[in-house]
Design a protein around this motif. Structure first.
Motif, PDB file in Angstrom:
ATOM      1  N   GLY A  72       0.987  -1.216   0.051  1.00 61.03           N
ATOM      2  CA  GLY A  72      -0.068  -0.107   0.248  1.00 61.03           C
ATOM      3  C   GLY A  72       0.800   0.791   0.089  1.00 61.03           C
ATOM      4  N   LEU A  73       1.572   1.422   0.924  1.00 52.56           N
ATOM      5  CA  LEU A  73       3.009   2.658   0.784  1.00 52.56           C
ATOM      6  C   LEU A  73       3.595   2.718  -0.353  1.00 52.56           C
ATOM      7  CD1 LEU A  73       4.685   1.347   4.194  1.00 52.56           C
ATOM      8  CD2 LEU A  73       2.746   3.752   3.682  1.00 52.56           C
ATOM      9  N   THR A  74       3.941   1.578  -1.002  1.00 51.02           N
ATOM     10  CA  THR A  74       4.491   1.164  -2.280  1.00 51.02           C
ATOM     11  C   THR A  74       3.208   2.596  -3.179  1.00 51.02           C
ATOM     12  OG1 THR A  74       6.119  -0.849  -1.260  1.00 51.02           O
ATOM     13  CG2 THR A  74       6.245  -0.354  -4.124  1.00 51.02           C
ATOM     14  N   TYR A  75       2.115   1.712  -3.133  1.00 51.92           N
ATOM     15  CA  TYR A  75       1.969   2.080  -4.075  1.00 51.92           C
ATOM     16  C   TYR A  75       1.241   3.615  -4.595  1.00 51.92           C
ATOM     17  CZ  TYR A  75      -2.873   3.077  -6.745  1.00 51.92           C
ATOM     18  OH  TYR A  75      -3.917   3.440  -7.270  1.00 51.92           O
ATOM     19  N   ASN A  76       0.856   4.317  -2.711  1.00 50.55           N
ATOM     20  CA  ASN A  76       0.553   5.713  -2.928  1.00 50.55           C
ATOM     21  C   ASN A  76       1.552   7.122  -3.296  1.00 50.55           C
ATOM     22  OD1 ASN A  76      -2.533   5.505  -1.695  1.00 50.55           O
ATOM     23  ND2 ASN A  76      -1.508   4.519  -0.171  1.00 50.55           N
ATOM     24  N   VAL A  90       4.397  -1.181 -15.021  1.00 50.07           N
ATOM     25  CA  VAL A  90       4.630  -0.387 -13.756  1.00 50.07           C
ATOM     26  C   VAL A  90       2.901   0.970 -13.639  1.00 50.07           C
ATOM     27  CG1 VAL A  90       5.749   1.122 -12.455  1.00 50.07           C
ATOM     28  CG2 VAL A  90       6.826  -0.490 -12.747  1.00 50.07           C
ATOM     29  N   LEU A  91       2.631   1.160 -14.843  1.00 51.52           N
ATOM     30  CA  LEU A  91       1.509   2.090 -15.337  1.00 51.52           C
ATOM     31  C   LEU A  91       0.086   1.554 -14.618  1.00 51.52           C
ATOM     32  CD1 LEU A  91       1.429   5.265 -15.671  1.00 51.52           C
ATOM     33  CD2 LEU A  91       1.143   4.970 -18.243  1.00 51.52           C
ATOM     34  N   ALA A  92       0.651   0.366 -16.026  1.00 50.54           N
ATOM     35  CA  ALA A  92      -1.461  -0.791 -15.495  1.00 50.54           C
ATOM     36  C   ALA A  92      -1.334  -0.499 -13.697  1.00 50.54           C
ATOM     37  CB  ALA A  92      -1.101  -1.761 -16.315  1.00 50.54           C
ATOM     38  N   TYR A  93       0.246  -0.998 -13.341  1.00 44.46           N
ATOM     39  CA  TYR A  93      -0.247  -1.252 -11.664  1.00 44.46           C
ATOM     40  C   TYR A  93      -0.703  -0.321 -10.715  1.00 44.46           C
ATOM     41  CZ  TYR A  93       2.064  -0.964  -6.593  1.00 44.46           C
ATOM     42  OH  TYR A  93       2.313  -1.045  -5.727  1.00 44.46           O
ATOM     43  N   THR A  94      -0.341   1.024 -11.520  1.00 47.53           N
ATOM     44  CA  THR A  94      -0.959   2.372 -10.394  1.00 47.53           C
ATOM     45  C   THR A  94      -2.602   2.378 -11.164  1.00 47.53           C
ATOM     46  OG1 THR A  94      -0.552   3.409 -12.154  1.00 47.53           O
ATOM     47  CG2 THR A  94       1.366   3.819 -10.594  1.00 47.53           C
ATOM     48  N   PHE A  95      -3.083   1.728 -11.977  1.00 47.02           N
ATOM     49  CA  PHE A  95      -4.446   1.574 -12.352  1.00 47.02           C
ATOM     50  C   PHE A  95      -5.396   0.549 -11.907  1.00 47.02           C
ATOM     51  CE2 PHE A  95      -3.133   5.170 -14.234  1.00 47.02           C
ATOM     52  CZ  PHE A  95      -3.849   6.132 -14.588  1.00 47.02           C
TER      53      PHE A  95
END
Ligand SMILES: Nc1ncnc2c1ncn2[C@@H]1O[C@H](COP(=O)(O)OP(=O)(O)OP(=O)(O)O)[C@@H](O)[C@H]1O
Ligand SMILES: [Mg+2]
Lengths: 389, 283, 280
Positions: free
Chosen positions: B158-162, C31-36
C-alpha cells in the motif's frame, strides 16, 4: 590617426533621429568594475552615426559588458555615454533610442512573430503598427511566418526575427552581440550579406560584436580591437591589418612575424633597425616605439622566399641564411617555416603563381620584403600577445 | 542573474514567511514544549511545564517497536518505489516518444482520486477470497490459509503504491534533462548498456533519485492510513501510535515526545543521506 | 526448408531486437498499469449493487446505476465533499498568492534573511504530516483553542502545507526562465511594470496554475493533518475514514471516478492547448 571612422556614405539621413547632432555615440572614460574585477577600463570610443562599427576581441575582454552599458542593462562604475549630444549614462534601458539583438535572440516564446516584432512599437504607442510590422517582415523575408511562434522557426529565421524586432524601432544605435555566432558557416555568410544590406538600406549605426575577424573586416567601416577591458587600436579594417600598433593587434588580426631588433637611426621618414646584424628599414609612420629596441613586424604573405643569391624583386630588406624547416601546401599558396641563423622560425606564405618553385625541407633560402610593409613595435610588449586566441 | 536589493524583496517574502513562522515554526516549538510537560496532567486540568525529559525515555521504551517498524516499512517501500519508479520514469523520458505527456498525465492521475478511496480499493483487492490471494494460492506461493490483508506485505504494498508518483516525478524531471546523446555517446565508446546505465545514466539522474527517495520516505514513515486499513495490530506504525495518543488517550506529552523523536530521526537520516549522496541542490 | 532457415532465423533476431528495444517501455507500461489497478476497482465499485443496505461486505455483487443516480444518498457524504471543496479552494487561493510572492522574492531579490527564509519554506516538506499535524494541535491546545478546532483550524493547516509546494513549483518555473527575455523587453521600451505584465507574468503563469492545481489536490486529499485538527468538522477523506470501519457507501467510488475523470480531462486539455501553441 583616424580615431573617427568615415561615416557611411549611403546612409538614409531621414531615418536617424540623431542626425542633427551628427556626433553619433560617444563613450568617455567608461569603466565597469564587478566587485574586484575591472571588466572595462576607462574606455573612450566615438562611433559616428550611420557607421558599421565592429568590436573584436578575445573571450572575456569586455565586449558584452560594453554593449550592455550602452543598452542600459548594466550601469557603468564611472564615465559617461553620450548619444547625439545627449548624456544617457543613467537613462533606463526603455528610455534610450538603442536596441539590442541578443546573442540568444531572447524572442518572447509566448508571442507570435508579428507580436514579437511589434513589441517595441506597441510600448511606445505608435500608429499603424501592423503596417510597419508587415514592411519589416518583408525586409527580413519572413512575411509568411508572421503567425508562428518563435519555437517553430529555424535558427536563421529566429535570428532574423530578433533583428527585425530591434530594427523596426529605428534606434539611433543598434547593438549586435555575436548575432551570427550560433549559425553554421553557410547561413552565417548569407546573414552577413543580409545585415550589411539592411544597414546600408536603413542607414542606422550598427555596433557589431564578433569573434570572427573575417566577419568584422568584411562588414565594418571601422574595427576596434579590444583586449583586457581597453581598446588596443581602432580604424578602417585595412589600416588595422596593415599597420598594427601593438603586438596584440599584430597577432590577433591575422598572423605576424615579430623579430627583435635595435634602432640604429631615425630620420623624417625612415627608421633603420639592426636585426641580428642585418640592417632593415621601416617607414617612420609605421614605427610605433620611441625606445631603441623594438619588434620588427612583417606579415607572412609579404615575405618573399628565394634561392640563395637569387635576385628577388624586393629592394631593401634581404635576410640571408634561412633553411626551410616545414612546408605545407595549401593550394592557392604554400606556407613555409624558415629557420633563421639566430634560431627563430619565420612564417612565409608564398602565392603559387608558378613563377617560383616550391622549396623542400632543408633547402637553403633567402628571405626579403619591401620596407614599406614592415612595422616596428615596442619591445616592452609581449611578442606572443594575442597569438593563438 | 543578479538579484535586486531593496525593500520589495521583504514585502514579497514577509507574508509567506510570517505565515510559516506562525503556523509551522511556532507550532513546532509548541510541540517540543508539550513533549516536556508533566505527563500526569490532562487536557481538562491543564499541563504543567516540568521539563520532563523522562517523557522521551518513556516514549522510546514503550514504542521502540512501532518506531523501528515505521523506518523499516518506509525504507522498504522507498526502495520498491525507486525500482518501479525508475523503470517508469526512464520509459517516459526516453522511450515514450510522442506519448510522453500522456504517460506523465497518467502517472499523476491516480493522485487525483482520494488517497483513502484508493487504499480501500487495495483492501478489496487483497481480501482473503479476492482474485490476488486466490491466484497466489493456486500457484502455491501462498498457503491455503495464507492471506495478504492484515500482513506487513499488504502495508508495504500500500505504501509503495500510494507514494509512487512522488518518486516518478522528480526522477522523470532529472532524466528528462539528460541529453540522450550522452547515453548514445557512451555506447559509442564501447560501454555495454549495463555499464552505460551505471556510469552515465544513474549518476546524471542522482538529483532526482535523492529528491524522489526523500519525497517518498518522509511521508511513508509518518503514514498510518495504510497500516490501519491494510494491516493489523502487529503492523502498527508510529503514526498510528501518535494519532491515538493524541485523540484517544489524550496523552499529549507522550504523543508530542514521539513526534519530536520521529522528526529528529528523519532529520538525522536525511542529513546523513544528503551528505553522502553529495547533492546540496535540494534546498 | 533450407532456404527458409536463415530467413526465419533473421525474423527471430528481428523479433528479439524488437522486444529488447521495447523491453523498458513495456516494463514502464506494466508499472503504469499497476497504478491503475485500484482505479479500475474504484470505477467498477461505483456501479456495484451492495447485497443489502447495511452489508459490511465490500465486494462487487451486482451491476447498478443507482449510485450514480443518487450520489447523495448519504447527505453527510455530500456535505463533507462540499466542505472539502470549499477548504480546498480557499487554501489554494491563499497559498498560491503567498507562495508566488515568496517565490519571486527568493529568485529575484536579495535581502537579509534570504537563506533562513528558504529554510523556513522548505522545512515543512521535510516533516511528515503526522509531525506537522501534531505540532499544530499542540499549539492550538496551548493557545486554549482546543475546543474550537474545526473549519478554520483545518484551513490554517492546509494553507501551511500547500505554501511550500507552491513556492517550489513557481520557483522552478521562474528559475528556468531566460532572464534575457526581460532585458529584451526593457530594451524594447517596456517599463518595469509593462515588462512584468507582458513578459514575466505570462511566462510564469503556467507554473502558478500548476501550483494551484497541486495545492487543491493536496488540500482536498489530506487526512492525517486534518484529522488531528478538525474537532467535529468532517472533510471528505475523514468521512471515508469513518465509513471504512462501518458500511462503505458505494457513492464514494462515484466521487472517486468523477474526480479522476475531471482532473485527467483538465490536465489533458491544458496540455493539448499548449501543444497546439508550440508544436515540437
Ligand atoms: N556580472 C558579472 N559579475 C562578475 N564578472 C563579470 C560579470 N559579467 C561579466 N564579468 C566578467 O567581465 C569580463 C568581461 O565579460 P564580457 O561578457 O564583457 O566578455 P566578452 O568580451 O563579451 O566575452 P565573450 O567574447 O566570451 O562573450 C569577463 O572576465 C567576465 O568574467
Ligand atoms: Mg560576450
Amino acid at each position: 590617426m583616424s580615431q573617427v571612422a568615415e561615416p557611411n556614405q549611403q546612409r538614409a539621413s531621414e531615418d536617424a533621429a540623431g542626425a542633427g547632432g551628427g556626433s553619433g555615440l560617444r563613450l568617455r572614460a567608461l569603466t565597469k568594475e564587478f566587485a574586484t574585477f575591472t571588466a572595462v577600463r576607462s574606455l573612450d570610443l566615438e562611433v559616428p552615426s550611420g557607421s558599421f562599427f565592429a568590436l573584436l576581441g578575445p573571450s572575456g575582454c569586455g565586449k558584452t559588458t560594453t554593449l550592455r552599458m550602452i543598452a542600459g542593462l548594466e550601469s557603468p562604475t564611472s564615465g559617461t555615454i553620450e548619444l547625439a549630444g545627449r548624456d544617457i549614462t543613467h537613462a533606463k534601458p526603455y528610455q534610450r533610442p538603442v536596441n539590442t539583438v541578443f546573442q540568444s535572440y531572447a524572442l518572447f516564446p509566448h508571442l507570435d512573430i508579428a507580436e514579437n516584432v511589434a513589441f517595441g512599437l506597441r510600448r511606445r504607442r505608435q500608429k499603424d503598427v501592423d503596417e510597419q510590422v508587415r514592411q519589416m517582415l518583408d525586409l527580413v523575408e519572413l512575411s509568411s511566418q508572421s503567425r508562428k511562434k518563435p519555437a517553430q522557426l529555424s535558427g536563421g529565421q529566429q535570428q532574423r526575427v530578433a533583428l527585425a524586432r530591434a530594427l523596426i524601432n529605428k534606434p539611433e544605435v543598434l547593438l549586435l552581440d555575436e548575432p551570427l555566432g550560433a549559425l553554421d558557416l553557410k547561413l552565417r555568410r548569407a546573414m552577413q550579406i543580409e545585415l550589411k544590406r539592411i544597414q546600408t538600406e536603413v542607414g542606422l549605426t550598427f555596433i557589431h560584436v564578433t569573434h570572427d575577424q573575417e566577419e568584422a573586416m568584411t562588414m565594418a567601416d571601422t574595427v576596434a580591437v579590444m583586449n583586457g577591458g581597453v581598446i588596443e587600436q581602432m580604424g578602417a579594417p585595412a589600416e588595422l591589418y596593415e599597420n598594427p600598433r601593438s603586438t596584440f593587434v599584430a597577432n590577433f588580426l591575422g598572423q605576424s612575424n615579430l623579430i627583435a631588433g635595435s634602432v640604429v637611426s631615425r630620420s623624417a621618414d625612415i627608421t633603420t633597425v639592426d636585426m641580428h646584424g642585418i640592417a632593415v628599414s621601416v617607414p617612420a609612420n609605421r614605427t610605433h616605439t620611441d625606445s631603441d629596441r623594438g619588434w620588427v613586424g612583417i606579415r607572412p604573405e609579404k615575405v618573399l622566399i628565394g634561392e640563395v643569391g637569387e635576385q628577388l624583386d624586393a629592394p631593401g630588406n634581404t635576410i640571408p641564411g634561412g633553411v626551410v624547416s616545414d612546408v605545407s601546401f595549401v593550394g592557392v599558396s604554400t606556407a613555409y617555416l624558415v629557420r633563421m641563423p639566430w634560431g627563430q622560425e619565420l612564417q612565409v606564405f608564398s602565392q603559387n603563381t608558378g613563377r617560383v618553385r616550391i622549396f623542400a625541407v632543408g633547402d637553403a633560402v633567402e628571405l626579403s620584403w619591401r620596407p614599406e610593409y614592415a612595422f616596428l613595435l615596442d619591445h616592452a610588449q609581449d611578442a606572443s600577445a594575442g597569438a593563438a586566441l | 542573474m543578479t538579484r535586486k536589493r531593496g525593500k520589495t524583496g521583504y514585502l514579497l517574502v514577509i507574508p509567506g514567511a510570517l505565515y510559516l513562522l506562525a503556523f509551522f515554526a511556532l507550532p513546532f516549538y509548541s510541540l517540543i514544549a508539550t513533549s516536556l510537560y508533566d505527563p500526569s496532567g490532562s487536557d481538562f486540568r491543564g499541563y504543567e511545564m516540568t521539563y520532563a525529559f523522562g517523557n522521551f525515555v518513556d516514549a522510546i521504551t514503550d514504542y521502540w517497536q512501532p518506531l523501528l517498524r515505521s523506518l523499516a516499512y518506509g525504507g522498504v517501500a522507498t526502495v520498491l518505489c525507486l525500482v518501479l519508479g525508475y523503470v517508469l520514469a526512464y520509459a517516459i523520458a526516453f522511450k515514450a516518444g510522442r506519448w510522453k505527456i500522456l504517460m506523465l498525465v497518467l502517472v499523476i492521475a491516480p493522485f487525483f482520486t482520494s488517497f483513502l478511496v484508493r487504499t480501500l480499493s487495495w483492501k478489496l483487492l487483497l481480501a482473503d477470497d479476492g482474485f490476488i490471494v486466490n491466484t497466489l494460492q493456486f500457484l502455491q506461493i501462498l498457503g491455503d490459509d495464507g492471506r495478504l490483508l492484515a500482513t506487513p506485505v499488504a502495508v508495504i504494498a500500500g505504501l509503495t503504491y500510494n507514494f509512487l508518483p512522488f518518486m516518478v516525478l522528480p526522477l522523470f524531471a532529472s532524466l528528462d534533462r539528460v541529453d540522450y546523446r550522452l547515453i548514445e555517446a557512451s555506447g559509442d565508446l564501447y560501454a555495454n548498456p549495463i555499464t552505460t546505465f551505471f556510469k552515465v545514466t544513474w549518476p546524471l539522474s542522482l538529483p532526482g533519485v535523492v529528491s524522489g527517495t526523500l519525497l517518498t520516505f518522509i511521508p511513508a514513515v509518518g503514514d498510518y492510513i495504510n497500516a490501519e486499513l491494510l494491516g493489523n495490530t502487529n503492523t502498527r506504525m508510529i503514526g498510528n501510535v501518535i494519532q491515538s495518543l493524541f485523540t484517544d488517550a489524550n496523552d499529549y506529552p507522550a504523543a508530542a515526545a514521539l513526534s519530536v523523536i520521529l522528526m529528529t530521526m528523519i532529520l538525522a537520516l536525511v542529513l546523513v543521506y544528503v551528505r553522502r549522496a553529495g547533492t546540496e541542490e535540494l534546498l | 526448408m533450407a532456404v527458409m532457415t536463415p530467413r526465419s532465423g533473421g525474423a527471430g533476431t528481428r523479433l528479439g531486437r524488437w522486444m529488447r528495444e521495447r523491453l523498458v517501455l513495456g516494463l514502464g507500461l506494466v508499472v503504469l498499469a499497476y497504478t491503475f489497478v485500484p482505479i479500475a476497482v474504484v470505477v467498477l465499485m461505483s456501479f456495484n449493487k451492495p447485497v443489502s443496505e447495511q452489508s459490511k461486505i465490500y465486494k462487487f455483487s451486482g451491476f447498478t446505476l443507482d449510485n450514480w443516480k443518487n450520489p447523495c444518498a448519504d447527505p453527510a457524504m455530500c456535505e463533507s465533499l462540499l466542505r472539502s471543496i470549499e477548504i480546498g479552494l480557499l487554501a489554494t487561493v491563499v497559498s498560491t498568492i503567498l507562495g508566488t510572492l515568496a517565490a519571486f522574492a527568493l529568485v529575484r531579490h536579495d535581502f537579509i534573511g534570504r537563506s533562513s527564509s528558504n529554510l523556513l519554506i522548505f522545512m515543512p516538506m521535510a516533516a511528515p504530516e503526522i509531525v506537522l499535524g501534531s505540532s499544530l494541535l499542540a499549539m492550538f491546545v496551548a493557545a486554549g483553542l482546543g475546543g474550537q478546532l474545526g473549519f478554520w483550524t483545518i484551513l490554517v493547516a492546509h494553507i501551511m502545507f500547500c505554501l511550500s509546494f507552491v513556492v517550489v513549483t513557481v520557483r522552478a518555473r521562474l528559475a528556468g526562465m531566460d532572464d534575457n527575455l526581460e532585458q529584451a523587453a526593457m530594451d524594447l521600451y517596456a517599463t518595469p511594470s509593462q515588462t512584468f505584465w507582458r513578459v514575466t507574468f505570462p511566462l510564469v503563469f503556467p507554473g502558478i496554475l500548476g501550483a494551484a492545481l497541486l495545492s487543491f489536490s493536496l488540500s482536498f486529499d489530506d487526512f492525517i493533518i486534518t484529522n488531528l485538527n478538525s474537532g467535529n468538522t468532517t472533510t471528505f477523506p475523514m468521512y471515508v475514514w469513518g465509513v471504512s470501519r462501518r458500511t462503505v457507501p458505494m457513492q464514494i467510488n462515484v466521487i472517486g471516478t468523477v474526480m479522476i475523470v475531471l482532473s485527467v480531462t483538465i490536465v489533458l486539455i491544458g496540455e493539448l492547448r499548449s501543444r497546439r501553441r508550440r508544436p515540437a
